[in-house]
Design an enzyme around this catalytic site. Structure first.
Site, PDB file in Angstrom:
ATOM      1  N   ARG A  21      34.721  39.719  42.778  1.00  0.00           N
ATOM      2  CA  ARG A  21      33.977  40.398  40.893  1.00  0.00           C
ATOM      3  C   ARG A  21      33.123  38.527  41.107  1.00  0.00           C
ATOM      4  NH1 ARG A  21      35.459  45.083  37.819  1.00  0.00           N
ATOM      5  NH2 ARG A  21      34.193  45.071  37.734  1.00  0.00           N
TER       6      ARG A  21
ATOM      7  N   CYS B 211      34.326  52.527  32.328  1.00  0.00           N
ATOM      8  CA  CYS B 211      34.544  51.347  33.329  1.00  0.00           C
ATOM      9  C   CYS B 211      32.811  51.410  33.902  1.00  0.00           C
ATOM     10  CB  CYS B 211      35.566  51.206  34.833  1.00  0.00           C
ATOM     11  SG  CYS B 211      36.556  50.848  34.935  1.00  0.00           S
TER      12      CYS B 211
ATOM     13  N   ARG C 234      44.642  41.175  34.331  1.00  0.00           N
ATOM     14  CA  ARG C 234      43.734  40.535  34.381  1.00  0.00           C
ATOM     15  C   ARG C 234      42.861  39.541  33.326  1.00  0.00           C
ATOM     16  NH1 ARG C 234      40.082  43.876  37.795  1.00  0.00           N
ATOM     17  NH2 ARG C 234      41.340  44.859  39.869  1.00  0.00           N
TER      18      ARG C 234
ATOM     19  N   ASP D  69      31.651  46.125  43.186  1.00  0.00           N
ATOM     20  CA  ASP D  69      32.127  46.479  42.405  1.00  0.00           C
ATOM     21  C   ASP D  69      31.212  46.983  40.733  1.00  0.00           C
ATOM     22  OD1 ASP D  69      34.610  47.552  43.455  1.00  0.00           O
ATOM     23  OD2 ASP D  69      36.154  45.855  42.898  1.00  0.00           O
TER      24      ASP D  69
ATOM     25  N   HIS E 112      43.761  48.006  32.984  1.00  0.00           N
ATOM     26  CA  HIS E 112      42.921  47.338  32.010  1.00  0.00           C
ATOM     27  C   HIS E 112      42.588  47.990  30.628  1.00  0.00           C
ATOM     28  CE1 HIS E 112      38.776  45.808  34.800  1.00  0.00           C
ATOM     29  NE2 HIS E 112      40.046  44.513  34.205  1.00  0.00           N
TER      30      HIS E 112
END
Length: 275
Positions: free
Chosen positions: A96, A268, A145, A71, A174
């Protein structure tokens, strides 16, 4: 503001090529581990996004991808910078977590003031900055998150007022899947991604915002990058392209169908660096 006054501002960005991009785990509703990613196509689409930003006159730095961190292509999540100060990321999911250190190493090579976070936050995934709104305003998302305590921490580190916005739809986990800065003072957002109270806050702060609908959000049309005139968004988000065009911006479309498999799109993949 008349449409003729929409002026681009040269930006500096950070991106990371998807050389190790796969969907091996599911940490958001868009990730489907049963559908294989086409790595060649993913890299080709990423390169097109990189080249599009460069051709618009922006400087694009490239972070070296690391094996085992599929990612990392979603470079926006690695940190959040304002006026030369960097608020580092602390990822919610262990898959991550190691990405944050590679972003910190990048900033260590420049004249940045780097602050380690005490609280979970995912960089520009949940933070947006509008330098000309109310003297410089940070919008910050929470609910899935980022720890809400990170918002106060960011305000102390960055010295800008932070407005907390609650995300309520897991598909828009997000802030950057539900809201984007169109220029230095205005935004576009999908109201239903936010709590009723946060919707009221947004309507008060941004009465001229471009409002998106569910189809726009599902096409990742809010996961965009804008320089104040040119709005780079994915090809699938045709309705969103029409909306920003009607508001006087110039939509620039790039196909990022492979990256969407990981739950991300244009924004992103792009961190803005603000020296």
């Amino acid at each position: 503001m008349s449409h003729t006054e929409r002026m681009p501002r040269t930006r500096t960005y950070l991106m990371c090529p998807p050389e190790h991009f796969t969907v091996e785990y599911a940490i958001n509703p868009w990730m489907d581990t049963t559908a294989p990613v086409d790595p060649v196509l993913a890299l080709k689409q990423w390169q097109m996004l990189h080249d599009t930003l460069a051709e618009l006159g922006h400087q694009v730095h490239v972070l070296d991808p690391q094996p085992g961190l599929p990612d990392m292509v979603f470079a926006a999540n690695g940190a959040f910078s304002v006026d030369g100060t960097v608020y580092g990321a602390r990822f919610k999911h262990p898959q991550r977590a190691a990405e944050a250190a590679f972003h910190q190493l990048f900033y260590a090579q420049g004249a940045w003031r780097f602050a380690d976070p005490a609280f979970v936050n995912e960089g520009e995934g949940d933070f947006a900055y509008l330098p000309n709104a109310y003297g410089g305003l940070i919008l910050a998302g929470y609910g899935f998150r980022t720890d809400p305590a990170a918002h106060a921490e960011a305000q102390e580190i960055l010295g800008r007022p932070v407005v907390s916005l609650k995300l309520v739809d897991p598909a828009y986990y997000h802030l950057d899947t539900a809201l984007a800065a169109l220029d230095d003072r205005n935004v576009t957002y999908f109201p239903d991604a936010f709590s009723p109270a946060s919707q009221r806050v947004l309507s008060q702060l941004f009465p001229d915002a471009v409002l998106a609908d569910r189809a726009d959000a599902e096409a990742f049309g809010l996961n965009l990058v804008s320089d104040g005139r040119n709005v780079v968004l994915n090809t699938e988000a045709a309705g969103m392209a029409d909306k920003v065009r009607a508001a006087g911006y110039t939509p620039v479309t790039v196909d990022l169908s492979e990256l969407k498999r990981g739950g991300g799109s244009v924004k992103c993949a792009v961190a803005e660096l603000r020296p």
